[in-house]
Structures are given as structure tokens and as C-alpha cells.
Design a protein around this motif. Structure first.
Motif, PDB file in Angstrom:
ATOM      1  N   THR A  63      33.454  38.271  43.118  1.00 42.55           N
ATOM      2  CA  THR A  63      32.565  37.361  43.839  1.00 42.55           C
ATOM      3  C   THR A  63      31.392  38.134  44.440  1.00 42.55           C
ATOM      4  OG1 THR A  63      34.504  36.063  44.395  1.00 42.55           O
ATOM      5  CG2 THR A  63      32.493  35.528  45.570  1.00 42.55           C
TER       6      THR A  63
ATOM      7  N   LEU B  95      43.875  40.061  43.768  1.00 48.74           N
ATOM      8  CA  LEU B  95      43.131  39.347  44.814  1.00 48.74           C
ATOM      9  C   LEU B  95      41.910  40.177  45.231  1.00 48.74           C
ATOM     10  CD1 LEU B  95      43.395  36.747  46.577  1.00 48.74           C
ATOM     11  CD2 LEU B  95      44.416  38.180  48.328  1.00 48.74           C
ATOM     12  N   ALA B  96      42.147  41.469  45.438  1.00 46.81           N
ATOM     13  CA  ALA B  96      41.051  42.352  45.836  1.00 46.81           C
ATOM     14  C   ALA B  96      39.972  42.384  44.756  1.00 46.81           C
ATOM     15  CB  ALA B  96      41.582  43.762  46.100  1.00 46.81           C
ATOM     16  N   MET B  97      40.403  42.454  43.491  1.00 50.55           N
ATOM     17  CA  MET B  97      39.424  42.484  42.410  1.00 50.55           C
ATOM     18  C   MET B  97      38.639  41.178  42.342  1.00 50.55           C
ATOM     19  SD  MET B  97      39.096  45.330  41.008  1.00 50.55           S
ATOM     20  CE  MET B  97      38.310  45.054  39.427  1.00 50.55           C
TER      21      MET B  97
ATOM     22  N   LYS C 226      55.548  44.500  40.564  1.00 47.22           N
ATOM     23  CA  LYS C 226      55.183  43.343  39.755  1.00 47.22           C
ATOM     24  C   LYS C 226      53.764  42.889  40.031  1.00 47.22           C
ATOM     25  CE  LYS C 226      59.375  41.398  38.183  1.00 47.22           C
ATOM     26  NZ  LYS C 226      60.202  40.213  38.093  1.00 47.22           N
TER      27      LYS C 226
ATOM     28  N   MET D 243      41.346  29.280  41.609  1.00 45.12           N
ATOM     29  CA  MET D 243      42.604  29.972  41.877  1.00 45.12           C
ATOM     30  C   MET D 243      43.687  28.973  42.244  1.00 45.12           C
ATOM     31  SD  MET D 243      43.481  33.094  44.373  1.00 45.12           S
ATOM     32  CE  MET D 243      43.419  32.528  46.043  1.00 45.12           C
TER      33      MET D 243
ATOM     34  N   MET E  51      32.468  42.637  47.914  1.00 45.76           N
ATOM     35  CA  MET E  51      32.696  43.546  46.806  1.00 45.76           C
ATOM     36  C   MET E  51      33.220  44.879  47.334  1.00 45.76           C
ATOM     37  SD  MET E  51      29.963  44.324  43.940  1.00 45.76           S
ATOM     38  CE  MET E  51      29.868  45.881  43.173  1.00 45.76           C
TER      39      MET E  51
ATOM     40  N   ILE F  95      51.328  38.357  38.857  1.00 49.18           N
ATOM     41  CA  ILE F  95      50.387  37.258  39.075  1.00 49.18           C
ATOM     42  C   ILE F  95      48.980  37.834  39.090  1.00 49.18           C
ATOM     43  CG2 ILE F  95      50.267  37.287  41.598  1.00 49.18           C
ATOM     44  CD1 ILE F  95      50.762  34.075  41.100  1.00 49.18           C
TER      45      ILE F  95
ATOM     46  N   PRO G 229      51.212  46.043  43.968  1.00 43.26           N
ATOM     47  CA  PRO G 229      51.644  44.707  43.530  1.00 43.26           C
ATOM     48  C   PRO G 229      50.451  43.914  43.006  1.00 43.26           C
ATOM     49  CG  PRO G 229      52.595  45.231  45.662  1.00 43.26           C
ATOM     50  CD  PRO G 229      51.655  46.349  45.335  1.00 43.26           C
ATOM     51  N   SER G 230      50.668  43.222  41.898  1.00 42.27           N
ATOM     52  CA  SER G 230      49.530  42.607  41.215  1.00 42.27           C
ATOM     53  C   SER G 230      48.855  41.526  42.053  1.00 42.27           C
ATOM     54  CB  SER G 230      49.978  42.020  39.882  1.00 42.27           C
ATOM     55  OG  SER G 230      51.017  41.098  40.092  1.00 42.27           O
ATOM     56  N   PHE G 231      49.613  40.837  42.901  1.00 41.08           N
ATOM     57  CA  PHE G 231      48.960  39.748  43.635  1.00 41.08           C
ATOM     58  C   PHE G 231      47.882  40.306  44.555  1.00 41.08           C
ATOM     59  CE2 PHE G 231      51.809  40.666  47.171  1.00 41.08           C
ATOM     60  CZ  PHE G 231      51.096  40.263  48.276  1.00 41.08           C
ATOM     61  N   MET G 232      48.132  41.516  45.071  1.00 39.40           N
ATOM     62  CA  MET G 232      47.163  42.097  45.987  1.00 39.40           C
ATOM     63  C   MET G 232      46.022  42.777  45.232  1.00 39.40           C
ATOM     64  SD  MET G 232      47.434  41.497  49.050  1.00 39.40           S
ATOM     65  CE  MET G 232      46.156  41.803  50.204  1.00 39.40           C
ATOM     66  N   SER G 233      46.367  43.529  44.177  1.00 38.71           N
ATOM     67  CA  SER G 233      45.293  44.222  43.452  1.00 38.71           C
ATOM     68  C   SER G 233      44.351  43.203  42.822  1.00 38.71           C
ATOM     69  CB  SER G 233      45.871  45.151  42.385  1.00 38.71           C
ATOM     70  OG  SER G 233      46.559  44.415  41.410  1.00 38.71           O
TER      71      SER G 233
ATOM     72  N   PHE H 265      37.770  39.434  44.907  1.00 42.91           N
ATOM     73  CA  PHE H 265      36.720  39.568  45.923  1.00 42.91           C
ATOM     74  C   PHE H 265      35.584  40.426  45.390  1.00 42.91           C
ATOM     75  CE2 PHE H 265      40.248  38.727  49.067  1.00 42.91           C
ATOM     76  CZ  PHE H 265      39.749  37.502  49.455  1.00 42.91           C
ATOM     77  N   VAL H 266      35.952  41.494  44.699  1.00 41.45           N
ATOM     78  CA  VAL H 266      34.924  42.351  44.116  1.00 41.45           C
ATOM     79  C   VAL H 266      34.048  41.543  43.161  1.00 41.45           C
ATOM     80  CG1 VAL H 266      34.503  44.344  42.638  1.00 41.45           C
ATOM     81  CG2 VAL H 266      36.291  44.453  44.380  1.00 41.45           C
TER      82      VAL H 266
END
Lengths: 317, 313, 501
Positions: A132, A125-127, B313, A244, B290, A61, A119-123, A129-130
């Protein structure tokens, strides 16, 4: 009717039912003017949904869309202004540049997920935030206005009653469909989503497919950013907000299985239409629009429940 | 000394290093008064992070915490007059109920928690908008001061928020370490299949974890509403990211099973110090996103237990 | 054409392959048989490139080769048809056939579906399968999928130089009689195109299709039998039969069990899948052993007793009563203990201490109002660490860091300390060294002395015969034969194998 067929057509049936429902309550819903309005709201969301569809088909995701769209929209506006302020001149270069940048941002997203094995949902999500944060950094919290008539024609110029941006979105949808159905990359998304280890054992370079998938999603987020600018005439750090929830909801409600491998860009279209019709219809029949998020939240859960083949899921976190 | 053995100690070493660095840059940082107010400011965030710790501890995630807090600021403000002090109980129950619902959807229907909590967050956001009429709402100042004023006053210079935080930490720590619930949450996080095979009713305890997360998010919202003397459907936006960061940099990995609420306290302090130094460097809150986004990625990458993820995943 | 010389493979504590010589000639069908744990699957993994051998040579078409991945083996013309099928179900048949090799159909970046369909039809013709290549794989029958998988492997014919070797792992396990005949017909015809290695536990099938049969035992090839020169019985005798020290299984401590006290009663239990009509009674002090091939349904029966699988029909009674609900929680509460095969995944929680693991299933006994009594928990753990001489620095040690045998002791004491008197042991000695195995056997006898009833799925025939009072042979989900292992009435491994295959 088999379960599989039912699931396949259920979203379309829901869409038809919704249209009938709203038209019955307020005939104005069925007017060309209203549909044109609906298409303006739906076009950027559709692009985001299409982008994230590829990722969900892979079983991953991407939640970076809000930040990505905001940052890309802001960058586009700055480039456009810097290049003379109009896409009729040098400013046109800002369009391909933004799309390329979208590809790049998406690729970085993918690389972080694949290389760091997060996990893609976390990476993502963090990106997001970056993204924004970057948008705020660039704008200093201000709004960048665009008053290029030619670019705004995406919104103002109408063909058969619909604004140009609706056709642009449709064009990119077709492109996405071609990628999905006629390219190795597109088919490999399905292979990865259907069985990552099996695909790997058959010689598919799963990591590359993943990174390219995220890059492609970034590309479509860039398109969404352009359409948002065309729609609003400006860009700021909140240009992408709420995308989102709407896009994920759309994709899932449209029938793309969160487990990967099932559904595609047409499902994304149906899903975006369902969500847009609900949004628009509620306004037309006079229900306060704040109920929408709640309703959509419930819809998502129902859609996920219906689409999940629970026999095949061992356990879920 | 290898990295694996160093890992459990990384959070507090990071904290110590940060404090040293920041106080070198800004000598005023070590001033007790400013430190106390710095700590007090971060309490709502800390409470939310405490809750999210339980969700992450079992290997899940709670993305609804921020919307939950938003909703509670509105609910508490709107119902303060009619319910009086009971509004606090009501809010916490409401948060617990919403959280339990996320847990129910996740365990009963096999919906991944990041989706179920996102969706429940949407529902909470709707409720907030509905109750507030999509505006900011304010508390009756006299009522607030009479019922909840104690929350934000001071005793001997120590803000009461800090005491609230300490009590909650103690309660959560007790739950985590000394109760059946805590033991089972650990077992689920560290080895869900073994927990099932030991006859533990995993669905029930997962639901409890999400309920705890919801209840604590509600408490965070309540305290925030009292501090602001009002609420709005998006007033707590910007909490979620630092709260998750606090949990992860504290050393509770996304895969769950290790870490816990004490780690989250350290993580929250790290976040607080970073924030303070950023304010000193005149980087505003949204820009900080950021930076926190990048820290989040680094923290996940460092802490995650890849042996537990066969396919990422 | 394909040859292995003196292949060695070791794992910690196990000598899995001992100087194995193996040869496949062009157009030959070679059978490979052996009891569970004889080294068959390790050998297969070496052949298709999942494991690299520790020592020895592999020659393909006269050249020495070394594979570091299955893909490398594929490129050398060695393909594998897996037992659990490896087709991706949401893709079309042709996509599966050419997965990873779509480039040949790419025109200007776009896939020429017509060309791919034509090519797929060519491949499907090889296996005589007349279906639309655009069909979704999930809509095919198991037999059809097996053939598609074969067709996929046969694309190697066009892709690689040299001869093909195709490994078939239990290809018939989900097929009907007629489908097996059809498959065999196709394989025989395909020997023009490739050589085959056929692995199966169905002896009659191996015998009917193979030109030569390699028989493995204890990691070594014990015999190579030419077609027509051996009967099923001969081969089965070679697969089993080793001198076993009676003392190893503590057979002197096998005492008669208490026929009057029934702990578990299964009455014509059927499970989702293939398990049908299972009935037996487990008594206090009895070791009841389920013997069967991998996938015969033994584990399912154990899991049904433990409430992890809900029977589709029939009844499971514990101490003459139905449990209020089908769940591990209810079963554990009724005194059933489960020692799963996957010790590290389902047995212990690594990351938790020894004492936390031991009380995981019995927290209500060590808590009041939901608050744990840590001192009592630790005392219990110390007690059992002493009783079973578990090697751990203390009850606070991380269970994940203990050795396999000690982990198994923790799992056993988890149940025994809670008073479970119905024990379900699924491969309790898997992966343990000899000393640790003997400890487990000792504990089995101890438990029987205490009146515990044990349902056991053993690692080997010898273990089953050595430990059991009662042996039930399960084949394809049904009970085939029951043995009472009294003095002089115990079956031989050969007899068990005979009823199994």
C-alpha cells in the motif's frame, strides 16, 4: 450423512438457501442483469480468494492482498500508459509484465516467511502494508486513469449477458483447478497442509513448496489487480482495499479449513458467491450495506468453528 | 557480549541512537516544546499499543484494535449528548466486551486470534457505519469542552494527554507486574502448557487479555474522538500497523512471554521519532506504511522466539 | 547385508548405545527387544538416519555408509514404518505411496493420475491390499493404513539399488489378533523382497516372527537369540535382572502406609481411547506405581486424576468427594499436584523466575484482591530453595536456566509448598543424573513420611520396585495384576515384564 460430507456440502446448501431467500423477498434478484452485476463485483474477489486458497491449504495464510493488488494495479496502469495507452498495441506487454511481477512479489513474500521464519500471517500483513505504501509512493496519492476502450472491454463487452471479465476470471479459476489437481506443486500443497513434517520426511521440499505457493498467490493477486483496473477504469492506493476481509471470509465460508489440507478452489468459488450474494442481495432487498461486514465477521467465526475438528487441536494462540 | 544478552537492551539503545541521529539531521528536534507536542500526538497510538501488548504478551494478536477505536469515535460522538460523561465508561466497557468476545471465540472454539479479532473488527466496523450513517459525525463543541476538554488542555506547558498516558502506563505496569492477572498472562505467554498443568484456567486469562486490549483500544478511540471533536468509521485507520510495530520494536515478541508495557512505551517513542523524522523529510503518513511494514518484518525476525515455534506456518 | 559395528551414542548424562554390534542378513526378520530406556529407540533412530552415531561403522551391501537424515537412509534402501502412522490423511492412498516421488508420473507438468493409480495398485498387490488407490487415506482402517505404509516403503524396491531393510516399530500395537496374523503372513512373504527389523514389546509376537532376536539392556546388546532356541522367559530374564543397591532407592525408609486414610479412589474408570475399568485406592503415605509399556494407558490414568481427561464412565473421588468439575484447576484446588513427564514443557515455565514458578499453582494464597504479595512469594521460595537445597543463584533466577534436577525440585516444591498431599509423578527422574535421581527418591520418602499419597509412573522396573508399596501392571489399558510390595512379597522385574507383555 457423515460430518465430513455435511461439511463438504454445507457451503453449497448455504448458497442455494441464500439465493432462494433473496429471490423470495425480491424477484428482481434472480434477473440476469443482477447476476451480471454480481459477477463484476465477484470477479476480482474470486481471483484473490483463489490465490489465498493455495496458501490456506498449506496451513499458512497470506494477508498481503490489499497492498499487493493496489501496487500491482498501479504499476500496470503506469506501464500501460507508458507503452502507448492501449492493450491493442505495445501496451499488451503490460499484462504479462504485471503477472510476472505478481509472481515475483509473491515469491518475495514467501521468501521472507520461509527464510526469516516468521509466521506467515504477520510477514504477509507487513508486506501488504509495504505494498500500500509503495502504491502511494508511486501515485503521490493521486488516481491513475485508464481510458483504453479495448482493455475496458473486459467490463463493457458482454457475452450471454455477462461481461468478459467474468469469463476471464472463470478461465483463471480453471487454471487454478488444473494446478491444484494435476500438478505436483498443487498436490504438495495438500501434503504440506496435511502434515508438514510427514511430507518433509517423505522427501518433499517443503520450503520450496511454500515459496512457490506464495508466488502463485501473487500471480492471482496480479490477475485481480488487472480486473480491478478493468472494473474501475483507474488505479490508486486503495484499489485493493477491503479485499482482505472479503477474500479470507469467502475462502473460509466456502469450506477451506484454516488448519490446512482441506478444500480447494471450488470452495473459494462457492465462498465468493456466498459473500457476493449476501452483499448484492442486501442491496436488492434494501438492507443498508454496512451490516455486511458485521454479518460476514459472524459468518467467518461460525464457519471456522464448524470446520475445526477440536479433538485434533492441542492449543491455539 | 553476545546477542542474546544484548537483546533485552536493544529497544532503548535503538531509541537513543535514533534520537541522536535525528537531532543531528534536524537540530530543532530537541526543542522541548516540539518534543512535548510530538509525544502528545502519539498518545492515542500509545494507548492502543498498550492494549495490543497484552494480546501479544500471551502469544496472540489483536487485529481488531483499529476498528474498535474507529467504532468508539463514532459511539462517543453520537452518545455524548444523551449520556454525558458516562459515555467514557460506556465506551471502555464496550471495547472490553468486544475484546472479551474475541477471547471467548478464540479460547472456546479454538479459532486463531488473528481470525477471531479480524472478524470481531468487522463487526465493530459495521456498528460504526450503522451508527454514523456512513458519514463523519461531530461532537457538540460546548459539551465536549465541558466534559472532556481537560483531556487535551495543558498544565504548565505539559499536555494532559501525556499525563493520561503516564497514568495508564502505570496502571498497566501494575497489572502486569503486581497482580495475579499479570502473572498468569506471563505464564501463558512463556509456557502455556505448563500454565495448564499448574491448574491455571488459561481460557479465562486469555479472555481477560483480549478484554484489556479491547478496553484500551476503546480508550484510544475516545481520546482520538475528543481531539478531533468527532468521529468516523475509518478515522483511526492507519493506527494498527504503527501500534503493532511499537509493541514489537519495544521488545515484546510475537511469541509472547517477555517484554511488556514498559517496552511498549519505548517502542512507541521509537515509532514517534521515526515519524517525526519522516515528516521532516516530507514523507507523508500513508507512504510511511511502506517503511513501517519493513520495520515490522525486521522487528519480528529479531525478536521472535523460534524455539517456541516447532513449525512456522 | 546390513551391519553395524561398535556403534556408540552419547547424550548429555546418558551413554545410550555402548559398542552395539548389529547385523541383518538378506531376507531375514530380526527382532529387537529391550525394556524402556534400554536403548532400543536410540538404535532405531541410528538405523533409519535420525541420529548419527558418535562412533562405529555402518555397512550396507558391504560399503560403509553414513546417513545425515532419514531421507539419506531411504535412498540407501532403509525404510521405516512408524508406530504412530506417518500417512497424510487428507491425501489419497496413491498420493501417500508416491509422496515425494511424483515426478515419474508427470507428463508435461501434469500428473497422469491413471498411471499413478496403476503403479499404486502394483505396490498394493505386494501387501495384498485390494483397495481403490484414489481412496482418501482417512477412510481406511488402522490395519489397512499399516499395509499402505508398508507398500509405500516397498516402493524403495524399484527406486534404489541394493537390498532393502525395513524397520517395523511396534507395528501391531493397534491391530487385532487376526490383523496381526495377516500382517505376519505378508511380512513372511515379503522376505523375498526385503529384510525386516521387528521392534515390539509383545514378546510372543517377536518370538513367532523373528529369525533372530537382539536383546538390549542398558544401551548394550546383551544377547542374540536364534529362533527356536529361547523361550519368552529366557529372553525376559535377559532383559531385566541387574544387581541393585537397596540403599539407592532408600528402601529402608519405606514404611507401612495408613490403610484407613483414602486419598484417591478410582472406581471402574474408563477413558477415551483404550483405558477401561481402572479401580484402585491411594492411601496416605502410599507410593502406588503404575507399570506398563509405552502407550498402555498409564499417563492417561494420571491425567484423569488431575482432571485433564474426562472419564467416559466410572468415578474419580478425591478424599471421598467428587470434584465440582473436571479440570486441573479443581484438582489442584483439592490438593492434587502433578509432576509431568515433559518437565521443560509442562513442568516449569522457562522465562519465569524460580519464585514465580513455585507460586504459579497457589497465587490465591499470595494475593489479596488480585494483587500479589511479592515479598511473601519470595520468602516462600527462599525457604524451599533452602529446604531442598536447590542450586539457583537466588529465587529470582530464570527457572529455564537451572539444571534438570533443580527444575524438578522447583516443580515438586511448587506443589509441596502449597500443601498438596496427593502427588502424581510421571517419570519424575527422566533425564536426571544419578545424584539428582537420588534426591528425588529422598523426596518421595519425605513426602510419604508427611502422609502424602503418591501415584508414580517410574522410568524403570527397578525404580518401581524400589519405591512402591503397591504396583499395578497395566496392559492395553486394563489392570492386569496387582502386587503388594511388603517385605519379601515384592515382585521381580521379570515378574512385572511377564505380566506386561
Amino acid at each position: 450423512m457423515t460430518r465430513e460430507n455435511l461439511l463438504k456440502w454445507a457451503p453449497v446448501l448455504v448458497l442455494i438457501a441464500l439465493v432462494l431467500f433473496f429471490s423470495a423477498i425480491n424477484p428482481n434478484f434472480l434477473s440476469l442483469r443482477n447476476f451480471a452485476r454480481l459477477s463484476i463485483a465477484a470477479s476480482p474477489a474470486l481471483m484473490v480468494a483463489v490465490g489465498v486458497t493455495f496458501i490456506i491449504v498449506m496451513g499458512s495464510i497470506d494477508l498481503s492482498m490489499e497492498g499487493a493488488v493496489s501496487a500491482l494495479a498501479v504499476i500496470f496502469c503506469y506501464m500501460l500508459v507508458w507503452l502507448g495507452g492501449s492493450v491493442a498495441g505495445l501496451g499488451l506487454l503490460a499484462v504479462p509484465a504485471t503477472l510476472l511481477l505478481g509472481l515475483g512479489v509473491g515469491a518475495i513474500n514467501g521468501l521472507i516467511h520461509v527464510r526469516l521464519r516468521i509466521p506467515s500471517f504477520m510477514s504477509s500483513l507487513a508486506m501488504g502494508f509495504v505494498g500500500t505504501g509503495a502504491a502511494v509512493l508511486m501515485t503521490g496519492g493521486n488516481i491513475v486513469k485508464i481510458d483504453d476502450e479495448v482493455f475496458r472491454a473486459l467490463l463493457t463487452y458482454r457475452m450471454l449477458g455477462f461481461p468478459l471479465m467474468a469469463y476471464v476470471a472463470l478461465g483463471f479459476l480453471l487454471l487454478a483447478w488444473v494446478i491444484q489437481s494435476y500438478t505436483r506443486l498443487g498436490r504438495n500443497f495438500y501434503a504440506v497442509g496435511g502434515g508438514e513434517d510427514l511430507a518433509h520426511a517423505s522427501g518433499v521440499n517443503v520450503k520450496r513448496v511454500r515459496v512457490l505457493g506464495f508466488a502463485l498467490a501473487g500471480f492471482f493477486f496480479a490477475v485481480a489487480g488487472l480486473l480491478q483496473v478493468a472494473k474501475l477504469g483507474q488505479a490508486e492506493s486503495v484499489t485493493g482495499s477491503n479485499l482482505m476481509f472479503i477474500s479470507i471470509t469467502s475462502v473460509v465460508v466456502g469450506g477451506v479449513a484454516l488448519w490446512g489440507g482441506i478444500g480447494g478452489v471450488w470452495n473459494a468459488l462457492v465462498g465468493v458467491l456466498i459473500v457476493s450474494v449476501i452483499n448484492n442481495g442486501m442491496i436488492v432487498i434494501g438492507i443498508p450495506d454496512f451490516i455486511q461486514d458485521g454479518l460476514l465477521g459472524v459468518l467467518v467465526i461460525i464457519a471456522v468453528i464448524l470446520s475445526t475438528d477440536r479433538r485434533s487441536v492441542a492449543f491455539v494462540k | 557480549m553476545n546477542l542474546e544478552r544484548l537483546k533485552p537492551h536493544l529497544p532503548w539503545i535503538t531509541l537513543a541512537l535514533l534520537v541522536v541521529i535525528v537531532s543531528l539531521i534536524d537540530p530543532n528536534f530537541l526543542n522541548p516544546a516540539s518534543m512535548l507536542s510530538l509525544a502528545a500526538d502519539i498518545v492515542p497510538l500509545f494507548i492502543m499499543a498498550l492494549g495490543i501488548t497484552f494480546a501479544i504478551y500471551i502469544g496472540g494478536i489483536d487485529l481488531s484494535a483499529q476498528s474498535m477505536a474507529n467504532m468508539v469515535t463514532v459511539v462517543a460522538t453520537v452518545l455524548l449528548t444523551s449520556m454525558g460523561a458516562w459515555v467514557a465508561v460506556f465506551c471502555v466497557l464496550l471495547g472490553g466486551l468486544f475484546g472479551a468476545f474475541s477471547g471467548f471465540v478464540t479460547t472456546r472454539f479454538y479459532v486463531p486470534s488473528f481470525i477471531s479479532t479480524l472478524a470481531v473488527g468487522g463487526v465493530a466496523f459495521s456498528v460504526a457505519q450503522w451508527l454514523s450513517g456512513q458519514r463523519s459525525v461531530s461532537m457538540n463543541a460546548a459539551e465536549r469542552d465541558a466534559l472532556f476538554g481537560w483531556m487535551i488542555s495543558k498544565t504548565a506547558g505539559v499536555p494532559h494527554e501525556l499525563m493520561i498516558a503516564a497514568v495508564l502506563l502505570l496502571v498497566c505496569w501494575f497489572i502486569e507486574r503486581r497482580t495475579v492477572v499479570g502473572r498468569n498472562l506471563k505464564a501463558i505467554g512463556a509456557g502455556e502448557l505448563a500454565a495448564v498443568a499448574s491448574g491455571i484456567s488459561v481460557a479465562r486469562y486469555k479472555t481477560i487479555a483480549f478484554a484489556l486490549s479491547g478496553a484500551l483500544a476503546a480508550l484510544a478511540g475516545l481520546l482520538f474522538a475528543v481531539k478531533l471533536s468527532g468521529g468516523a468509521p475509518s478515522v483511526a485507520n492507519g493506527f494498527l500497523l504503527p501500534a503493532i510495530v511499537a509493541v514489537l520494536v519495544g521488545g515484546t515478541p510475537l511469541t509472547g512471554g517477555v517484554g511488556g508495557v514498559v517496552n511498549t512505551m519505548i517502542g512507541t517513542l521509537i515509532v514517534a521519532v521515526i515519524r517525526a523524522s519522516m515528516l521532516y523529510l516530507e514523507i507523508n503518513a500513508t507512504q510511511q506504511q511502506m517503511f513501517f511494514g519493513l520495520i515490522l518484518i525486521a522487528a519480528i525476525a529479531l525478536t521472535i522466539d523460534r524455539a517456541k515455534l516447532k513449525i512456522v506456518k | 547385508m546390513y551391519e553395524m559395528q561398535k556403534i556408540e551414542k552419547r547424550f548429555p548424562g546418558v551413554h545410550a548405545l555402548k559398542a552395539v554390534d548389529f547385523q541383518v542378513k538378506r531376507g531375514e526378520i530380526v527382532g529387537l527387544v529391550g525394556e524402556n530406556g534400554a536403548g532400543k529407540s536410540t538404535l532405531m533412530k541410528v538405523i533409519y538416519g535420525a541420529y548419527a552415531p558418535d562412533d562405529g561403522k555402518i555397512l550396507k551391501d558391504g560399503r560403509q555408509v553414513r546417513f545425515d537424515s532419514p531421507i539419506a537412509a531411504l535412498k540407501a534402501g532403509i525404510g521405516m514404518v512408524f508406530q504412530e502412522q506417518s500417512l497424510i490423511l487428507n491425501l489419497s492412498v496413491m498420493e501417500n505411496i508416491f509422496l515425494g516421488n511424483e515426478a515419474q508420473f508427470s507428463r508435461a507438468g501434469l500428473i497422469d493420475w491413471r498411471a499413478m493409480a496403476d503403479a499404486a495398485r502394483q505396490q498394493l498387490k505386494k501387501v495384498k491390499l485390494d483397495i481403490d488407490p484414489a481412496r482418501k487415506t482417512s477412510s481406511l482402517s488402522f490395519a489397512q493404513r499399516q499395509l499402505v505404509e508398508l507398500a509405500k516403503v516397498l516402493t524403495l524396491e524399484e527406486r534404489v539399488e541394493g537390498d532393502l531393510v525395513i524397520l517395523l516399530d511396534e507395528p501391531t500395537s493397534v491391530l487385532s489378533r487376526e490383523e496381526v496374523e495377516l500382517l505376519f503372513g505378508i511380512i513372511r512373504e515379503l522376505t523375498k523382497r526385503a529384510s525386516f527389523i521387528f521392534v515390539s514389546h509383545r514378546m510372543d509376537e517377536v518370538l513367532s516372527i523373528s529369525d533372530r532376536i537382539y536383546v538390549m539392556k542398558d544401551g548394550a546388546v546383551v544377547d542374540v537369540v536364534e529362533k527356536g532356541k529361547a523361550s519368552i522367559e529366557d529372553i525376559q530374564h535377559k532383559m531385566v535382572g541387574r544387581a541393585v543397591d537397596k540403599e539407592y532407592y532408600r528402601e529402608r525408609r519405606r514404611k507401612p502406609y495408613d490403610h484407613s486414610k483414602v486419598l484417591v479412589e478410582l472406581d471402574s474408570v474408563s477413558l477415551p481411547g483404550r483405558v477401561r475399568d481402572i479401580s484402585f485406592k491411594l492411601h496416605a503415605g502410599e507410593v502406588l506405581c503404575l507399570v506398563g509399556a509405552e502407550g498402555s494407558g498409564r499417563e492417561g490414568i494420571i491425567r484423569a486424576i488431575y482432571g485433564m481427561i474426562t472419564p467416559t464412565s466410572g468415578s474419580v473421588k478425591i478424599r471421598d468427594r467428587h470434584l465440582p468439575q473436571v479440570s486441573p484447576r479443581a484438582a489442584a484446588g483439592a490438593g492434587v499436584g502433578y509432576v509431568p513427564r515433559e518437565r521443560k514443557v509442562e513442568g516449569i515455565v522457562s522465562g519465569m523466575s524460580v519464585f514465580e514458578n513455585m507460586t504459579l499453582s497457589q497465587q490465591s494464597r499470595f494475593s489479596k484482591g488480585g494483587i500479589l504479595n511479592l515479598a511473601a512469594e519470595r520468602a516462600l521460595a527462599r525457604d524451599w530453595i533452602g529446604k531442598l537445597s536447590i542450586k539457583a543463584s537466588s529465587e529470582l533466577a530464570d527457572c529455564g536456566n537451572l539444571s534438570g534436577g533443580n527444575q524438578q525440585k522447583v516443580v515438586l516444591s511448587k506443589w509441596r509448598s502449597g500443601g498438596s498431599d496427593i502427588m502424581l509423578l510421571d517419570h519424575p527422574t527422566r533425564g536426571l543424573d544419578i545424584g539428582a535421581k537420588e534426591d528425588v527418591y529422598e523426596m518421595v520418602r519425605d513426602m510419604c513420611d508427611d502422609g502424602v499419597g503418591i501415584v508414580l509412573v517410574a522410568d524403570t522396573f527397578e525404580e518401581a520396585i524400589g519405591l512402591a508399596h503397591t504396583i499395578i501392571v497395566v496392559k492395553d489399558g486394563r489392570m492386569r495384576k496387582r502386587f503388594d510390595c511388603g517385605e519379601g512379597t515384592a515382585p521381580t522385574p521379570y515378574e512385572l515384564l511377564h505380566h506386561m507383555a
